[in-house]
Design a protein around this motif. Structure first.
Motif, PDB file in Angstrom:
ATOM      1  N   MET A  99       0.827  -1.200   0.000  1.00 24.63           N
ATOM      2  CA  MET A  99       0.000   0.000   0.000  1.00 24.63           C
ATOM      3  C   MET A  99       0.869   1.261   0.000  1.00 24.63           C
ATOM      4  N   GLU A 100       1.827   1.321   0.911  1.00 27.06           N
ATOM      5  CA  GLU A 100       2.691   2.500   0.999  1.00 27.06           C
ATOM      6  C   GLU A 100       3.508   2.672  -0.284  1.00 27.06           C
ATOM      7  N   ARG A 101       4.023   1.568  -0.825  1.00 24.60           N
ATOM      8  CA  ARG A 101       4.803   1.631  -2.059  1.00 24.60           C
ATOM      9  C   ARG A 101       3.941   2.136  -3.214  1.00 24.60           C
ATOM     10  N   ASN A 102       2.713   1.642  -3.286  1.00 28.25           N
ATOM     11  CA  ASN A 102       1.809   2.093  -4.346  1.00 28.25           C
ATOM     12  C   ASN A 102       1.545   3.588  -4.251  1.00 28.25           C
ATOM     13  N   THR A 103       1.327   4.081  -3.047  1.00 23.86           N
ATOM     14  CA  THR A 103       1.063   5.504  -2.845  1.00 23.86           C
ATOM     15  C   THR A 103       2.252   6.345  -3.306  1.00 23.86           C
ATOM     16  N   VAL A 104       3.443   5.907  -2.953  1.00 25.41           N
ATOM     17  CA  VAL A 104       4.652   6.637  -3.353  1.00 25.41           C
ATOM     18  C   VAL A 104       4.802   6.629  -4.872  1.00 25.41           C
ATOM     19  N   LEU A 105       4.572   5.493  -5.506  1.00 32.21           N
ATOM     20  CA  LEU A 105       4.710   5.415  -6.957  1.00 32.21           C
ATOM     21  C   LEU A 105       3.662   6.258  -7.675  1.00 32.21           C
ATOM     22  N   ILE A 106       2.451   6.257  -7.164  1.00 35.37           N
ATOM     23  CA  ILE A 106       1.394   7.075  -7.760  1.00 35.37           C
ATOM     24  C   ILE A 106       1.784   8.554  -7.671  1.00 35.37           C
ATOM     25  N   ALA A 107       2.263   8.977  -6.512  1.00 33.10           N
ATOM     26  CA  ALA A 107       2.694  10.371  -6.338  1.00 33.10           C
ATOM     27  C   ALA A 107       3.901  10.683  -7.224  1.00 33.10           C
ATOM     28  N   LEU A 108       4.826   9.747  -7.322  1.00 31.01           N
ATOM     29  CA  LEU A 108       6.016   9.947  -8.151  1.00 31.01           C
ATOM     30  C   LEU A 108       5.648  10.138  -9.621  1.00 31.01           C
ATOM     31  N   PHE A 109       4.713   9.344 -10.114  1.00 28.45           N
ATOM     32  CA  PHE A 109       4.337   9.468 -11.519  1.00 28.45           C
ATOM     33  C   PHE A 109       3.469  10.703 -11.774  1.00 28.45           C
ATOM     34  N   ALA A 110       2.695  11.140 -10.774  1.00 29.27           N
ATOM     35  CA  ALA A 110       1.994  12.425 -10.904  1.00 29.27           C
ATOM     36  C   ALA A 110       3.034  13.538 -11.008  1.00 29.27           C
ATOM     37  N   ALA A 111       4.106  13.433 -10.218  1.00 34.00           N
ATOM     38  CA  ALA A 111       5.191  14.421 -10.283  1.00 34.00           C
ATOM     39  C   ALA A 111       5.898  14.364 -11.634  1.00 34.00           C
ATOM     40  N   LEU A 112       6.045  13.167 -12.203  1.00 36.73           N
ATOM     41  CA  LEU A 112       6.662  13.030 -13.522  1.00 36.73           C
ATOM     42  C   LEU A 112       5.857  13.789 -14.572  1.00 36.73           C
ATOM     43  N   ILE A 113       4.538  13.673 -14.516  1.00 34.12           N
ATOM     44  CA  ILE A 113       3.695  14.410 -15.464  1.00 34.12           C
ATOM     45  C   ILE A 113       3.928  15.916 -15.286  1.00 34.12           C
ATOM     46  N   ALA A 114       4.025  16.353 -14.026  1.00 32.24           N
ATOM     47  CA  ALA A 114       4.271  17.778 -13.756  1.00 32.24           C
ATOM     48  C   ALA A 114       5.621  18.222 -14.303  1.00 32.24           C
ATOM     49  N   VAL A 115       6.655  17.413 -14.096  1.00 27.62           N
ATOM     50  CA  VAL A 115       7.998  17.763 -14.585  1.00 27.62           C
ATOM     51  C   VAL A 115       8.004  17.855 -16.108  1.00 27.62           C
ATOM     52  N   LEU A 116       7.284  16.963 -16.772  1.00 28.69           N
ATOM     53  CA  LEU A 116       7.214  17.027 -18.237  1.00 28.69           C
ATOM     54  C   LEU A 116       6.516  18.303 -18.709  1.00 28.69           C
ATOM     55  N   LEU A 172       3.488   6.696 -19.830  1.00 31.38           N
ATOM     56  CA  LEU A 172       4.393   5.993 -18.910  1.00 31.38           C
ATOM     57  C   LEU A 172       3.669   5.537 -17.644  1.00 31.38           C
ATOM     58  N   CYS A 173       2.701   6.307 -17.195  1.00 32.11           N
ATOM     59  CA  CYS A 173       1.901   5.865 -16.039  1.00 32.11           C
ATOM     60  C   CYS A 173       1.295   4.498 -16.326  1.00 32.11           C
ATOM     61  N   GLY A 174       0.744   4.330 -17.504  1.00 31.44           N
ATOM     62  CA  GLY A 174       0.127   3.056 -17.851  1.00 31.44           C
ATOM     63  C   GLY A 174       1.136   1.951 -18.111  1.00 31.44           C
ATOM     64  N   THR A 175       2.191   2.253 -18.893  1.00 34.14           N
ATOM     65  CA  THR A 175       3.133   1.193 -19.266  1.00 34.14           C
ATOM     66  C   THR A 175       3.948   0.707 -18.077  1.00 34.14           C
ATOM     67  N   VAL A 176       4.250   1.593 -17.138  1.00 38.63           N
ATOM     68  CA  VAL A 176       5.088   1.211 -15.991  1.00 38.63           C
ATOM     69  C   VAL A 176       4.242   0.784 -14.796  1.00 38.63           C
ATOM     70  N   LEU A 191       8.675   6.139 -27.597  1.00 41.43           N
ATOM     71  CA  LEU A 191       9.564   6.471 -26.486  1.00 41.43           C
ATOM     72  C   LEU A 191       9.086   5.830 -25.186  1.00 41.43           C
ATOM     73  N   ALA A 192       7.794   5.838 -24.939  1.00 43.22           N
ATOM     74  CA  ALA A 192       7.248   5.184 -23.737  1.00 43.22           C
ATOM     75  C   ALA A 192       7.575   3.694 -23.746  1.00 43.22           C
ATOM     76  N   GLY A 193       7.471   3.071 -24.914  1.00 36.75           N
ATOM     77  CA  GLY A 193       7.816   1.650 -25.015  1.00 36.75           C
ATOM     78  C   GLY A 193       9.281   1.391 -24.730  1.00 36.75           C
ATOM     79  N   PHE A 194      10.156   2.207 -25.295  1.00 41.21           N
ATOM     80  CA  PHE A 194      11.592   2.012 -25.086  1.00 41.21           C
ATOM     81  C   PHE A 194      12.000   2.306 -23.646  1.00 41.21           C
ATOM     82  N   VAL A 195      11.440   3.349 -23.047  1.00 42.94           N
ATOM     83  CA  VAL A 195      11.758   3.662 -21.645  1.00 42.94           C
ATOM     84  C   VAL A 195      11.283   2.538 -20.729  1.00 42.94           C
TER      85      VAL A 195
END
Length: 181
Positions: free
Chosen positions: A1-18, A41-45, A161-165
C-alpha cells in the motif's frame, strides 16, 4: 500500500515535470506538450489501476489551482476550455495503456508497451480530446478531428519512447515495471 502511494505520487510528479518542457501553442487553445508521454508511462510502468490513479492525482492538483500544466496553467477554468477532453481522457488513457500491457503477456514488453501507449495514449485520448474540442469550440467532430492532426507525429514518437523507456526500465530493474508484475 505505501509503495503504491509513493509510486502514484512519483508518476503524478513526472507528469508535472514534463510540463516544464515548453509547450507549442496552437491557435485553437490546445497546446502540444510532453505531458502525454507521462500519461503513457503511467500506464506502461504502473499498470492500469495505479496509472489511472496517478493521472487523477495530477488532475486534482491542477483543479486545485497548482500551475502544473505546460506553460504554468492550472485551475478549474481548464476544465471548460478546449483542453478539457484531453484532461478528462488522461486517466482513461493511462488505464487502457496499462491494461493492454498487463494483458499482452504473450508479447515481449517493448511491443506491448508501444501498442498500449498507441491505443491508450493516442486512440483513446484523441477520442476524448476531439469530443472536448468539438463541444468547447462549437465544431463538428470532423472539424475537431482535423484540428487534432498536428498532434499525431509527436504522439507517435511519444508512444515509441514510452515503449523504449519501459523496456529499458524492465531490463535495469525488472520489479519496478508493475504492469508486468
Amino acid at each position: 500500500m505505501e509503495r503504491n502511494t509513493v509510486l502514484i505520487a512519483l508518476f503524478a510528479a513526472l507528469i508535472a515535470v514534463l510540463g516544464l518542457i515548453p509547450k507549442i501553442s496552437l491557435g485553437f487553445g490546445v497546446p502540444i506538450t510532453a505531458q502525454s508521454l507521462g500519461v503513457m508511462l503511467c500506464g506502461t510502468v504502473l499498470g492500469a489501476r495505479r496509472g489511472a490513479l496517478a493521472t487523477l492525482l495530477f488532475l486534482l492538483l491542477v483543479a486545485l489551482g497548482l500551475p502544473l500544466l505546460a506553460g504554468g496553467r492550472g485551475g478549474l477554468g481548464l476544465f471548460v476550455s478546449p483542453t478539457v477532453g484531453f484532461l478528462v481522457g488522461w486517466p482513461v488513457a493511462a488505464f487502457v495503456t496499462g491494461l493492454i500491457v498487463e494483458r499482452a503477456k504473450g508479447l515481449p514488453l517493448l511491443p506491448a508497451a508501444i501498442l498500449g501507449a498507441f491505443v491508450g495514449g493516442i486512440v483513446v485520448l484523441y477520442a476524448f480530446g476531439i469530443v472536448g474540442m468539438a463541444v468547447t469550440l462549437d465544431k463538428s467532430l470532423g472539424e475537431a478531428a482535423m484540428l487534432a492532426t498536428p498532434f499525431i507525429p509527436g504522439d507517435l514518437i511519444k508512444a515509441a519512447l514510452a515503449g523504449f523507456v519501459t523496456s529499458a526500465l524492465a531490463r535495469a530493474r525488472p520489479a519496478s515495471v508493475l504492469s508486468r508484475a
